[in-house]
Write a protein that holds these residues in place. Structure first.
Motif, PDB file in Angstrom:
ATOM      1  N   GLU A  75       0.986  -1.168   0.024  1.00  0.00           N
ATOM      2  CA  GLU A  75      -0.022  -0.066   0.001  1.00  0.00           C
ATOM      3  C   GLU A  75       0.792   1.271  -0.103  1.00  0.00           C
ATOM      4  OE1 GLU A  75      -2.438  -0.342   3.466  1.00  0.00           O
ATOM      5  OE2 GLU A  75      -3.985  -1.798   2.266  1.00  0.00           O
ATOM      6  N   LYS A  76       1.944   1.169   0.708  1.00  0.00           N
ATOM      7  CA  LYS A  76       2.834   2.420   0.832  1.00  0.00           C
ATOM      8  C   LYS A  76       3.369   2.611  -0.464  1.00  0.00           C
ATOM      9  CE  LYS A  76       3.748   2.245   5.752  1.00  0.00           C
ATOM     10  NZ  LYS A  76       4.620   1.706   6.832  1.00  0.00           N
ATOM     11  N   ILE A  77       3.779   1.309  -1.111  1.00  0.00           N
ATOM     12  CA  ILE A  77       4.479   1.670  -2.632  1.00  0.00           C
ATOM     13  C   ILE A  77       3.583   2.072  -3.489  1.00  0.00           C
ATOM     14  CG2 ILE A  77       5.393   0.314  -4.648  1.00  0.00           C
ATOM     15  CD1 ILE A  77       6.835  -1.655  -2.282  1.00  0.00           C
ATOM     16  N   ALA A  78       2.364   1.786  -3.368  1.00  0.00           N
ATOM     17  CA  ALA A  78       1.307   2.428  -4.323  1.00  0.00           C
ATOM     18  C   ALA A  78       1.166   3.663  -4.208  1.00  0.00           C
ATOM     19  CB  ALA A  78       0.049   1.507  -4.386  1.00  0.00           C
ATOM     20  N   ALA A  79       0.986   4.064  -2.688  1.00  0.00           N
ATOM     21  CA  ALA A  79       0.912   5.504  -2.535  1.00  0.00           C
ATOM     22  C   ALA A  79       2.009   6.328  -3.188  1.00  0.00           C
ATOM     23  CB  ALA A  79       0.728   5.887  -1.305  1.00  0.00           C
ATOM     24  N   LEU A  80       3.136   5.803  -2.829  1.00  0.00           N
ATOM     25  CA  LEU A  80       4.499   6.590  -3.454  1.00  0.00           C
ATOM     26  C   LEU A  80       4.472   6.649  -4.740  1.00  0.00           C
ATOM     27  CD1 LEU A  80       7.263   5.403  -0.770  1.00  0.00           C
ATOM     28  CD2 LEU A  80       6.366   7.559  -0.930  1.00  0.00           C
ATOM     29  N   ASP A  81       4.160   5.579  -5.607  1.00  0.00           N
ATOM     30  CA  ASP A  81       3.976   5.545  -6.960  1.00  0.00           C
ATOM     31  C   ASP A  81       3.249   6.630  -7.569  1.00  0.00           C
ATOM     32  OD1 ASP A  81       4.790   4.562  -9.503  1.00  0.00           O
ATOM     33  OD2 ASP A  81       2.922   3.491  -9.794  1.00  0.00           O
ATOM     34  N   VAL A  82       2.074   7.044  -6.768  1.00  0.00           N
ATOM     35  CA  VAL A  82       1.077   8.024  -7.145  1.00  0.00           C
ATOM     36  C   VAL A  82       1.880   9.401  -6.908  1.00  0.00           C
ATOM     37  CG1 VAL A  82      -1.015   9.254  -6.336  1.00  0.00           C
ATOM     38  CG2 VAL A  82      -0.833   6.810  -6.701  1.00  0.00           C
ATOM     39  N   VAL A  83       2.628   9.581  -5.821  1.00  0.00           N
ATOM     40  CA  VAL A  83       3.405  10.925  -5.477  1.00  0.00           C
ATOM     41  C   VAL A  83       4.373  11.028  -6.686  1.00  0.00           C
ATOM     42  CG1 VAL A  83       4.854  11.837  -3.835  1.00  0.00           C
ATOM     43  CG2 VAL A  83       2.739  10.787  -3.280  1.00  0.00           C
ATOM     44  N   ARG A  84       5.085   9.746  -6.983  1.00  0.00           N
ATOM     45  CA  ARG A  84       6.096   9.957  -7.965  1.00  0.00           C
ATOM     46  C   ARG A  84       5.609  10.568  -9.342  1.00  0.00           C
ATOM     47  NH1 ARG A  84       9.272   4.717  -9.447  1.00  0.00           N
ATOM     48  NH2 ARG A  84       7.230   4.037  -9.672  1.00  0.00           N
ATOM     49  N   THR A  85       4.379   9.919  -9.753  1.00  0.00           N
ATOM     50  CA  THR A  85       3.870  10.275 -11.137  1.00  0.00           C
ATOM     51  C   THR A  85       3.273  11.654 -11.028  1.00  0.00           C
ATOM     52  OG1 THR A  85       3.093   8.202 -11.309  1.00  0.00           O
ATOM     53  CG2 THR A  85       1.668   9.678 -12.302  1.00  0.00           C
ATOM     54  N   ARG A  86       2.788  12.367  -9.899  1.00  0.00           N
ATOM     55  CA  ARG A  86       2.592  13.734  -9.755  1.00  0.00           C
ATOM     56  C   ARG A  86       3.715  14.549  -9.824  1.00  0.00           C
ATOM     57  NH1 ARG A  86      -1.960  13.176  -4.843  1.00  0.00           N
ATOM     58  NH2 ARG A  86      -3.432  11.978  -6.004  1.00  0.00           N
ATOM     59  N   LEU A  87       4.780  14.142  -9.329  1.00  0.00           N
ATOM     60  CA  LEU A  87       6.107  15.206  -9.275  1.00  0.00           C
ATOM     61  C   LEU A  87       6.772  15.062 -10.638  1.00  0.00           C
ATOM     62  CD1 LEU A  87       7.647  13.990  -5.851  1.00  0.00           C
ATOM     63  CD2 LEU A  87       6.845  15.985  -6.477  1.00  0.00           C
ATOM     64  N   THR A  88       6.595  13.753 -11.297  1.00  0.00           N
ATOM     65  CA  THR A  88       7.072  13.786 -12.590  1.00  0.00           C
ATOM     66  C   THR A  88       6.332  14.896 -13.495  1.00  0.00           C
ATOM     67  OG1 THR A  88       7.956  11.425 -12.256  1.00  0.00           O
ATOM     68  CG2 THR A  88       7.658  12.099 -14.511  1.00  0.00           C
ATOM     69  N   GLU A  89       5.071  14.702 -13.497  1.00  0.00           N
ATOM     70  CA  GLU A  89       4.236  15.685 -14.224  1.00  0.00           C
ATOM     71  C   GLU A  89       4.649  17.019 -14.021  1.00  0.00           C
ATOM     72  OE1 GLU A  89       0.370  14.151 -13.192  1.00  0.00           O
ATOM     73  OE2 GLU A  89       0.592  12.203 -14.720  1.00  0.00           O
ATOM     74  N   VAL A  90       4.495  17.453 -12.642  1.00  0.00           N
ATOM     75  CA  VAL A  90       4.746  18.794 -12.414  1.00  0.00           C
ATOM     76  C   VAL A  90       5.977  19.174 -12.700  1.00  0.00           C
ATOM     77  CG1 VAL A  90       5.038  20.464 -10.168  1.00  0.00           C
ATOM     78  CG2 VAL A  90       3.232  18.763 -10.383  1.00  0.00           C
ATOM     79  N   LEU A  91       7.145  18.588 -12.572  1.00  0.00           N
ATOM     80  CA  LEU A  91       8.620  18.758 -12.962  1.00  0.00           C
ATOM     81  C   LEU A  91       8.590  18.741 -14.743  1.00  0.00           C
ATOM     82  CD1 LEU A  91      11.638  19.045 -12.384  1.00  0.00           C
ATOM     83  CD2 LEU A  91      11.781  16.566 -12.773  1.00  0.00           C
ATOM     84  N   ALA A  92       7.871  18.132 -15.435  1.00  0.00           N
ATOM     85  CA  ALA A  92       7.635  18.304 -16.762  1.00  0.00           C
ATOM     86  C   ALA A  92       7.355  19.493 -17.132  1.00  0.00           C
ATOM     87  CB  ALA A  92       7.231  17.088 -17.265  1.00  0.00           C
ATOM     88  N   GLN A  93       6.167  19.913 -16.416  1.00  0.00           N
ATOM     89  CA  GLN A  93       5.441  21.299 -16.811  1.00  0.00           C
ATOM     90  C   GLN A  93       6.362  22.426 -16.283  1.00  0.00           C
ATOM     91  OE1 GLN A  93       1.962  20.982 -14.333  1.00  0.00           O
ATOM     92  NE2 GLN A  93       0.700  19.615 -15.711  1.00  0.00           N
ATOM     93  N   ALA A  94       7.230  22.190 -15.239  1.00  0.00           N
ATOM     94  CA  ALA A  94       7.965  23.282 -14.844  1.00  0.00           C
ATOM     95  C   ALA A  94       9.130  23.518 -15.845  1.00  0.00           C
ATOM     96  CB  ALA A  94       8.622  22.950 -13.295  1.00  0.00           C
ATOM     97  N   GLN A  95       9.438  22.427 -16.212  1.00  0.00           N
ATOM     98  CA  GLN A  95      10.842  22.425 -17.295  1.00  0.00           C
ATOM     99  C   GLN A  95      10.294  22.956 -18.675  1.00  0.00           C
ATOM    100  OE1 GLN A  95      11.906  18.253 -17.110  1.00  0.00           O
ATOM    101  NE2 GLN A  95      13.483  18.758 -15.744  1.00  0.00           N
ATOM    102  N   GLN A  96       9.064  22.934 -18.877  1.00  0.00           N
ATOM    103  CA  GLN A  96       8.382  23.396 -20.090  1.00  0.00           C
ATOM    104  C   GLN A  96       8.403  24.850 -20.152  1.00  0.00           C
ATOM    105  OE1 GLN A  96       7.651  22.197 -23.187  1.00  0.00           O
ATOM    106  NE2 GLN A  96       8.148  20.064 -22.575  1.00  0.00           N
ATOM    107  N   LEU A  97       8.145  25.472 -18.895  1.00  0.00           N
ATOM    108  CA  LEU A  97       7.925  26.788 -18.750  1.00  0.00           C
ATOM    109  C   LEU A  97       9.447  27.511 -18.642  1.00  0.00           C
ATOM    110  CD1 LEU A  97       5.413  27.153 -15.495  1.00  0.00           C
ATOM    111  CD2 LEU A  97       5.068  27.668 -18.101  1.00  0.00           C
ATOM    112  N   VAL A  98      10.368  26.801 -18.357  1.00  0.00           N
ATOM    113  CA  VAL A  98      11.815  27.411 -18.485  1.00  0.00           C
ATOM    114  C   VAL A  98      12.435  27.419 -19.796  1.00  0.00           C
ATOM    115  CG1 VAL A  98      14.274  26.875 -17.825  1.00  0.00           C
ATOM    116  CG2 VAL A  98      12.224  26.383 -15.940  1.00  0.00           C
ATOM    117  N   ARG A  99      11.767  26.626 -20.732  1.00  0.00           N
ATOM    118  CA  ARG A  99      12.173  26.487 -22.199  1.00  0.00           C
ATOM    119  C   ARG A  99      11.782  27.596 -22.908  1.00  0.00           C
ATOM    120  NH1 ARG A  99      11.727  20.030 -23.308  1.00  0.00           N
ATOM    121  NH2 ARG A  99      13.047  19.447 -21.493  1.00  0.00           N
TER     122      ARG A  99
END
Length: 119
Positions: free
Chosen positions: A95-119
């Motif tokens: 259950e903890k791994i599944a919850a962390l996987d959700v957090v990782r996915t969200r962070l990856t998406e937000v990081l990708a959006q932030a990197q798009q703004l920098v370009r």
């Protein structure tokens, strides 16, 4: 044997042994001078406690397995309650791994959006 001797024999620290006692995992006798006294079976019990904690069980989980600690469990705990305790801990970890996987996915998406703004 005294606490220092047990620590040496079991390959652990005095502090860890005191913690195990505080958690109800070890039950030494007390000498008239207040010193903790352990019998020879305590070495195997401490080795087993360390093994169970190292695989991710909690002190509470290990307490449920106290009847198993008198035997060698290097190949896995064999008392009837061990499967239930281990299965419950595994479910918690999954259950903890599944919850962390959700957090990782969200962070990856937000990081990708932030990197798009920098370009």
């Amino acid at each position: 044997m005294l606490i220092g001797e047990l620590a040496n024999e079991a390959g652990t620290t005095i502090r860890a042994l005191r913690y195990y006692e505080q958690q109800g995992l070890l039950h030494p006798r007390r000498a008239p001078n207040g010193y903790r006294e352990y019998d020879e079976t305590a070495v195997g019990q401490v080795v087993n406690i360390k093994l169970l904690l190292s695989i991710g069980l909690t002190a509470n989980d290990v307490r449920a397995l106290l009847p198993c600690l008198g035997q060698d469990i290097a190949d896995g705990p064999v008392c009837p309650s061990s499967a239930r305790v281990i299965a419950r801990r595994l479910t918690d970890v999954e259950e903890k791994i599944a919850a962390l996987d959700v957090v990782r996915t969200r962070l990856t998406e937000v990081l990708a959006q932030a990197q798009q703004l920098v370009r």
